[in-house]
Scaffold this motif. Structure first.
Motif, mmCIF file in Angstrom:
data_model
loop_
_atom_site.group_PDB
_atom_site.id
_atom_site.type_symbol
_atom_site.label_atom_id
_atom_site.label_comp_id
_atom_site.label_asym_id
_atom_site.label_seq_id
_atom_site.Cartn_x
_atom_site.Cartn_y
_atom_site.Cartn_z
ATOM 1 N N LYS A 2 24.809 45.743 -62.319
ATOM 2 C CA LYS A 2 25.742 45.412 -63.394
ATOM 3 C C LYS A 2 25.527 43.997 -63.928
ATOM 4 O O LYS A 2 25.908 43.688 -65.056
ATOM 5 N N ASP A 3 24.955 43.110 -63.118
ATOM 6 C CA ASP A 3 24.701 41.739 -63.574
ATOM 7 C C ASP A 3 23.301 41.542 -64.119
ATOM 8 O O ASP A 3 23.056 40.627 -64.899
ATOM 9 N N ILE A 4 22.370 42.352 -63.668
ATOM 10 C CA ILE A 4 20.998 42.312 -64.191
ATOM 11 C C ILE A 4 20.684 43.723 -64.670
ATOM 12 O O ILE A 4 20.376 44.608 -63.876
ATOM 13 N N ARG A 5 20.796 43.908 -65.998
ATOM 14 C CA ARG A 5 20.738 45.243 -66.564
ATOM 15 C C ARG A 5 19.455 45.444 -67.359
ATOM 16 O O ARG A 5 18.895 44.511 -67.936
ATOM 17 N N PHE A 6 19.012 46.708 -67.374
ATOM 18 C CA PHE A 6 17.843 47.101 -68.156
ATOM 19 C C PHE A 6 18.277 48.081 -69.238
ATOM 20 O O PHE A 6 19.136 48.939 -69.012
ATOM 21 N N MET A 7 17.687 47.942 -70.422
ATOM 22 C CA MET A 7 17.978 48.870 -71.504
ATOM 23 C C MET A 7 16.703 49.103 -72.292
ATOM 24 O O MET A 7 15.952 48.159 -72.585
ATOM 25 N N TYR A 8 16.452 50.368 -72.651
ATOM 26 C CA TYR A 8 15.303 50.705 -73.480
ATOM 27 C C TYR A 8 15.803 51.210 -74.823
ATOM 28 O O TYR A 8 16.611 52.141 -74.891
ATOM 29 N N MET A 9 15.341 50.557 -75.898
ATOM 30 C CA MET A 9 15.713 50.950 -77.245
ATOM 31 C C MET A 9 14.592 51.814 -77.810
ATOM 32 O O MET A 9 13.566 51.305 -78.283
ATOM 33 N N SER A 10 14.761 53.127 -77.754
ATOM 34 C CA SER A 10 13.699 54.044 -78.156
ATOM 35 C C SER A 10 13.381 53.933 -79.634
ATOM 36 O O SER A 10 12.214 54.067 -80.039
ATOM 37 N N THR A 11 14.409 53.682 -80.466
ATOM 38 C CA THR A 11 14.162 53.589 -81.904
ATOM 39 C C THR A 11 13.358 52.351 -82.272
ATOM 40 O O THR A 11 12.744 52.296 -83.327
ATOM 41 N N MET A 12 13.375 51.352 -81.390
ATOM 42 C CA MET A 12 12.690 50.090 -81.667
ATOM 43 C C MET A 12 11.535 49.832 -80.712
ATOM 44 O O MET A 12 10.871 48.794 -80.833
ATOM 45 N N LYS A 13 11.310 50.746 -79.769
ATOM 46 C CA LYS A 13 10.266 50.539 -78.760
ATOM 47 C C LYS A 13 10.434 49.193 -78.076
ATOM 48 O O LYS A 13 9.492 48.410 -77.932
ATOM 49 N N LEU A 14 11.663 48.928 -77.630
ATOM 50 C CA LEU A 14 11.998 47.620 -77.101
ATOM 51 C C LEU A 14 12.592 47.755 -75.706
ATOM 52 O O LEU A 14 13.551 48.503 -75.499
ATOM 53 N N ASN A 15 12.008 47.019 -74.740
ATOM 54 C CA ASN A 15 12.531 46.947 -73.379
ATOM 55 C C ASN A 15 13.287 45.637 -73.218
ATOM 56 O O ASN A 15 12.752 44.566 -73.534
ATOM 57 N N ILE A 16 14.522 45.700 -72.718
ATOM 58 C CA ILE A 16 15.350 44.505 -72.601
ATOM 59 C C ILE A 16 15.928 44.406 -71.190
ATOM 60 O O ILE A 16 16.461 45.376 -70.645
ATOM 61 N N VAL A 17 15.818 43.197 -70.626
ATOM 62 C CA VAL A 17 16.468 42.875 -69.359
ATOM 63 C C VAL A 17 17.446 41.740 -69.636
ATOM 64 O O VAL A 17 17.065 40.717 -70.219
ATOM 65 N N THR A 18 18.706 41.920 -69.245
ATOM 66 C CA THR A 18 19.687 40.846 -69.399
ATOM 67 C C THR A 18 20.199 40.451 -68.026
ATOM 68 O O THR A 18 20.471 41.304 -67.167
ATOM 69 N N MET A 19 20.343 39.134 -67.824
ATOM 70 C CA MET A 19 20.803 38.603 -66.541
ATOM 71 C C MET A 19 22.053 37.765 -66.775
ATOM 72 O O MET A 19 22.020 36.764 -67.501
ATOM 73 N N LYS A 20 23.159 38.167 -66.174
ATOM 74 C CA LYS A 20 24.417 37.443 -66.292
ATOM 75 C C LYS A 20 24.517 36.405 -65.188
ATOM 76 O O LYS A 20 24.369 36.712 -64.008
ATOM 77 N N SER A 21 24.754 35.149 -65.574
ATOM 78 C CA SER A 21 24.877 34.024 -64.639
ATOM 79 C C SER A 21 23.759 34.023 -63.607
ATOM 80 O O SER A 21 24.001 34.061 -62.394
ATOM 81 N N PRO A 22 22.507 33.986 -64.050
ATOM 82 C CA PRO A 22 21.393 34.051 -63.096
ATOM 83 C C PRO A 22 21.306 32.782 -62.247
ATOM 84 O O PRO A 22 21.715 31.702 -62.661
ATOM 85 N N LEU A 23 20.740 32.938 -61.072
ATOM 86 C CA LEU A 23 20.527 31.822 -60.163
ATOM 87 C C LEU A 23 19.556 30.834 -60.799
ATOM 88 O O LEU A 23 18.476 31.219 -61.248
ATOM 89 N N PRO A 24 19.908 29.555 -60.897
ATOM 90 C CA PRO A 24 18.982 28.600 -61.516
ATOM 91 C C PRO A 24 17.755 28.376 -60.636
ATOM 92 O O PRO A 24 17.830 28.451 -59.407
ATOM 93 N N GLY A 25 16.651 28.082 -61.288
ATOM 94 C CA GLY A 25 15.409 27.832 -60.571
ATOM 95 C C GLY A 25 14.258 28.591 -61.190
ATOM 96 O O GLY A 25 14.325 29.057 -62.334
ATOM 97 N N GLU A 26 13.177 28.745 -60.433
ATOM 98 C CA GLU A 26 11.958 29.387 -60.934
ATOM 99 C C GLU A 26 11.974 30.880 -60.606
ATOM 100 O O GLU A 26 11.948 31.284 -59.443
ATOM 101 N N TRP A 27 11.991 31.710 -61.627
ATOM 102 C CA TRP A 27 11.888 33.158 -61.492
ATOM 103 C C TRP A 27 10.460 33.582 -61.810
ATOM 104 O O TRP A 27 9.723 32.865 -62.484
ATOM 105 N N ASN A 28 10.078 34.744 -61.319
ATOM 106 C CA ASN A 28 8.740 35.267 -61.579
ATOM 107 C C ASN A 28 8.848 36.692 -62.106
ATOM 108 O O ASN A 28 9.564 37.530 -61.544
ATOM 109 N N LEU A 29 8.145 36.940 -63.207
ATOM 110 C CA LEU A 29 8.191 38.239 -63.876
ATOM 111 C C LEU A 29 6.785 38.820 -63.954
ATOM 112 O O LEU A 29 5.844 38.145 -64.353
#
Length: 933
Positions: A555-582
């Motif tokens: 619920k805090d780190i959500r994924f959504m795929y927009m098929s009409t736009m061919k768009l992948n989205i990840v949203t992070m609510k209040s993420p832990l500060p620092g270095e993340w790796n994707l």
């Protein structure tokens, strides 16, 4: 190849003639027009907000009061701040384009003329407010022009020496200035041989200002052994300060090299701030009262966005067949809106969606508290039916109002007239009761376009009704095209919805490679958008937090795929500060583009500045390739953090540049300067630093800085022009490169027309050559202004290399003009010295003509005579003088505070030499004026 910048020059070594236009490096105690205007406008706006109960705050600092008004809407605050910067840009334009005009800078005892000029600008502002639609851009031009001269009064006159830190409340406001100005025949200063100058000016209750060399008003010559005379402006480069009275009185900088009265700069700049505040907020006379509170809030972009809890976002959408493009635009922008604000304190409590069609009045009635559910519902919309133009727009609007929470906004999208116009009163009533604003976005109405091939008669009656609804509910109407709907919708949403969206990084990475993402403590919501034509990549995304723990979507780190736009989205609510790796593995593409944004109040803005005759001002147009410019970077909400480095992004990659802190003691922002030598296109500015808790941050600002080899200058016309009388606008195109070039110059005119000639002119320029010409234009009586825009393109290309635009005020009145001049021969060279100049005389006769106004004053320098004449009359002016003053200006003022000036020069291009005195006294200039019908 992009060249690494050179070290920034810390001292402006070239003399200026006023408060500096921008912050002066190395002079922390000098306040420029920029600082004065920012502080003065903030004070005035804070006073307006508090006096009208528009902000609830316990703070007393003006900047914090305005901050509290915007609450968490950082984008709204930046938009307001940019209005102030626009005003400052217009001040800088005045300083740059009017250096030789003494009255603009209140020099050369042109105090009364400056006062009349300000009164005339005030009349212009009143005229602009009475026009429809309101020309907000030109209004800001007039405000900038007004504030420049208003502030200069306190730097360049002896007001501060006489009155201290107070303001002249008559200045630029009422015809009577309230204070007498020293006469031309009267001395105003004693010699000052040493710096600084103290007590060298006369303070007997009369105003004076210093004369400055190089301006149109010349200091009266005195024998070199005289101990008194007229005051000079003084400072580095002012040659008049060598003529008695030597020295000067300006207070423009806290630097004795430039300002003989530098020690009074703090008082002068504070008075200028107070005068700016007074101009904005004064009871019964301030700008807010002159233009009205509603217009004031619009002009300064003080629109109150909905930052309170418990509001909703509502869409009422026309789903007829022609709306398919519009629906896709709504979906695209809704994705950005929802993903940007979800999880923040700006998140709405409810999302509302209604649709309307024909014959169905209202189709869908949907509301949800989940923004992602709203996006899914929007994706299900499809356009169908229609064809007979009018639809049930007001029924769909009313349904959205009924589902919305109080204090919300409803956005209506349609390309047709409203079939149910009888519902207008009901819509207005319901919206007002619920405190709901209605914004219409129209991509076509029956008055502008048909919805099928049938020949249908069109009217604009519905547009008028939409305007009436918007006006009554505090909304707006935006007419656009389907091609521009994305841009318009994005702008409208930014203006009406709270946000603090910043770009952390835009980067293209190879599929399967690792991308480091630095998240600071100020980022409340982070969005990772994976662009391109990818399919659903939810199982191909690996995201690890600063503790090296792989994240699963929740619920805090959500994924959504927009098929009409061919768009992948990840949203992070209040993420832990620092270095993340994707890591993203796209089985169908070798690389993916990742756009990382965040909700944060820590952001920056940039302005490209140019140095011209010692004046640092905003660049107007594209930069010239190979030339040096200054990049001014303003960082907001840095707090105890630091900016460690900055870079510019070009085709060849990211190039780091040297930065110099300019202002770092502001509660609002920190300013840095950098020097750039531009040889290629810059697409983004990148800032890297450390926040107050030691976490790294990265911010990216997309820009488009395109260096070119063509320069364009256009004559600036500030005086009013008469309706239906043609006049010329002069321009010069310069080839700065070493190759010949074929160009096309295009002219666009609104609210006027070309009297002859083509709107597109071919121009061939050899290397380092220029072309000067003019085009005749004429204003029409249907408008108060004429607007023109001149662009230069390569032959066969539509992209502007340079473009300049301007607005000219129009009038039906014939202001005074000189129609005949008869003057004697020039003073002989032998007379141009203080030993015998009084033995030689000159004379001139000029004829004035005017109508629809009264002539109220005729002056030479600071000597004024007042005449009252009836309309449609003429005035004959006879002037007599001696060769001690071989040049003068006849200044005529009318009942609209308009001034016309005629220069009379008998010097033959020579100056009067100041030598040892003789026993003869200089004779005075005499006037004889007669009026006749």
């Amino acid at each position: 190849m992009f060249n690494q910048l050179l070290s920034f020059v810390l001292i402006l070594a070239v003399p200026v003639l006023s408060f500096p236009p921008q912050t002066v490096p190395g002079e922390p105690h000098t306040r420029s027009h920029r600082e004065i205007t920012i502080e003065g406008v903030f004070r005035g706006v804070a006073r307006v907000l508090q006096s009208n109960a528009l902000v609830n705050t316990s703070h007393t600092d003006a900047k914090q009061i305005v901050r509290d008004y915007f609450e968490s809407d950082a984008d709204g605050f930046e938009t307001f701040y940019n209005v102030i910067l626009t005003i400052i840009d217009h001040e800088n334009e005045v300083q740059k384009n009017s250096q030789g005009l003494a009255y603009v800078h209140v020099n050369g005892e042109q105090i009364y003329r400056a006062h009349m000029y300000l009164c005339n600008l005030r009349l212009r502002i009143q005229t602009i407010i009475g026009t429809h639609p309101l020309d907000k851009d030109y209004l800001l031009v007039c405000i900038g022009q007004y504030l420049y001269t208003l502030q200069e009064f306190y730097s360049n006159t002896n007001w501060i020496e006489m009155k201290g830190v107070t303001i002249n409340k008559n200045l630029g406001l009422v015809p009577n200035l309230g204070y007498e100005v020293w006469a031309l025949s009267e001395d105003t200063c004693d010699n000052c041989e040493d710096r600084p100058c103290r007590n060298n000016d006369y303070r007997e209750g009369k105003l004076t200002s210093g004369y400055k060399s190089g301006q149109d008003i010349h200091k009266p010559a005195k024998p070199s052994d005289y101990q008194s005379g007229k005051c000079s402006h003084g400072g580095l480069g002012d040659r008049s300060s060598k003529i008695p009275a030597r020295g000067g009185i300006n207070k423009e900088r806290f630097n004795v090299t430039f300002s003989p009265h530098y020690y009074l700069h703090p008082q002068a700049s504070e008075a200028a701030v107070m005068a700016t505040d007074f101009f904005i907020s004064a009871n019964s006379s301030g700008l807010v009262h002159l233009i009205g509170l509603k217009t004031f809030l619009q002009v300064f972009k003080l629109r109150r966005k909905n930052t309170r809890k418990g509001y909703s976002i509502a869409f009422a959408i026309d789903t007829t067949g022609s709306m398919s493009d519009d629906i896709r635009a709504v979906i695209r922008n809704s994705v950005n809106i929802v993903t940007n604000i979800q999880g923040t304190e700006n998140e709405p409590e409810r999302y509302v969606l209604t649709t309307f069609n024909d014959p169905v009045k209202v189709g869908m009635r949907y509301n949800t508290s989940d923004g992602y559910q709203m996006i899914q519902q929007l994706q299900l919309l499809h356009a169908h039916g229609g064809g007979d133009c009018p639809e049930y727009a007001l029924a769909g609007t009313l349904a959205a109002i009924e589902l919305s929470l109080p204090g919300s906004t409803v956005y209506v999208f349609t390309d047709a007239d409203a079939k149910d116009k009888s519902e207008m009163s009901h819509v207005i009533q319901e919206a007002i009761q619920r405190d709901i604003s209605i914004i219409f976005m129209l991509t076509g109405v029956c008055g502008r376009r048909t919805r099928d091939k049938r020949d249908t008669r069109h009217t604009r009656s519905t547009v008028d009704q939409f305007n009436k609804i918007a006006q009554k509910t505090g909304g707006s109407v935006h007419e656009t095209t389907k091609e521009q709907i994305d841009e318009v919708m994005e702008t409208v949403m930014e203006e009406t919805l709270p946000s603090a969206d910043v770009i952390n990084e835009v980067k293209t990475i190879r599929s399967g490679s690792n991308l480091k993402i630095f998240i600071d403590t100020d980022s409340s919501v982070v969005k990772i958008a994976i662009m391109g034509k990818s399919k659903n990549l939810s199982s191909n995304i690996q995201l690890r937090n600063p503790n090296d723990i792989q994240i699963t979507f929740n619920k805090d780190i959500r994924f959504m795929y927009m098929s009409t736009m061919k768009l992948n989205i990840v949203t992070m609510k209040s993420p832990l500060p620092g270095e993340w790796n994707l890591m993203i593995v796209d089985p169908e593409n070798d690389s993916v583009t990742v756009n990382i944004t965040a909700q944060s109040s820590l952001y920056f803005a940039t302005h490209l500045m140019e140095m011209d005759d010692g004046l640092l001002s905003a660049l107007d147009g594209n930069p010239i390739e190979g030339h040096r410019y200054s990049l001014m970077t303003t960082v907001y909400s840095l707090g105890n953090g630091t900016v460690d480095r900055m870079g510019v992004l070009t085709k060849s990659g990211l190039h780091y540049i040297e930065i110099f802190p300019l202002v770092n003691n502001s509660t609002i922002h920190t300013i840095f300067l950098s020097e750039l030598k531009l040889n290629t296109t810059v697409s983004a500015i990148v800032m890297e630093g450390t926040d107050g808790l030691g976490f790294e941050f990265r911010r990216t600002r997309t820009v488009f800085i395109e260096p070119v080899m063509i320069d364009l200058s256009v004559q600036q016309i500030t005086e009013e022009k008469r309706y239906d009388e043609p006049f010329n606008i002069t321009f010069t195109i310069t080839n700065k490169g070493d190759s010949p070039i074929e160009l096309t110059m295009t002219i666009n005119i609104t609210q006027g027309r070309l009297t002859n000639g083509d709107a597109a002119i071919p121009v061939s320029l050899p290397p380092f050559d220029n072309f000067t010409s003019n085009f005749p234009v004429i204003g029409t009586s249907s408008s108060h202004t004429l607007k023109y825009s001149i662009g230069v393109q390569k032959k066969g290309d539509s992209i502007d290399l340079q473009r300049k635009q301007n607005t000219i005020m129009l009038t039906h009145k014939q202001h005074p003009e000189f129609v005949h001049i008869n003057k004697s021969s020039d003073c002989p060279i032998a007379s141009l010295n203080t030993a015998n100049c009084s033995l030689y005389s000159w004379k001139a006769d000029v004829l004035l003509q005017f109508s629809d106004v009264n002539v109220t004053n005729i002056t030479l320098s600071s000597v004024a005579l007042l005449f009252y004449v009836k309309n449609d009359s003429r005035i004959n002016v006879s002037i007599r003088g001696d060769c001690c003053t071989p040049s003068t200006e006849v200044q005529v003022f009318d009942s609209d505070f308009y001034s016309v000036v005629q220069s009379l020069d008998f010097s033959g291009g020579f100056t009067v030499q100041s030598i040892h005195s003789t026993s003869k006294d200089a004779s005075q200039v005499m006037f004889a004026v007669s009026a006749y019908s």
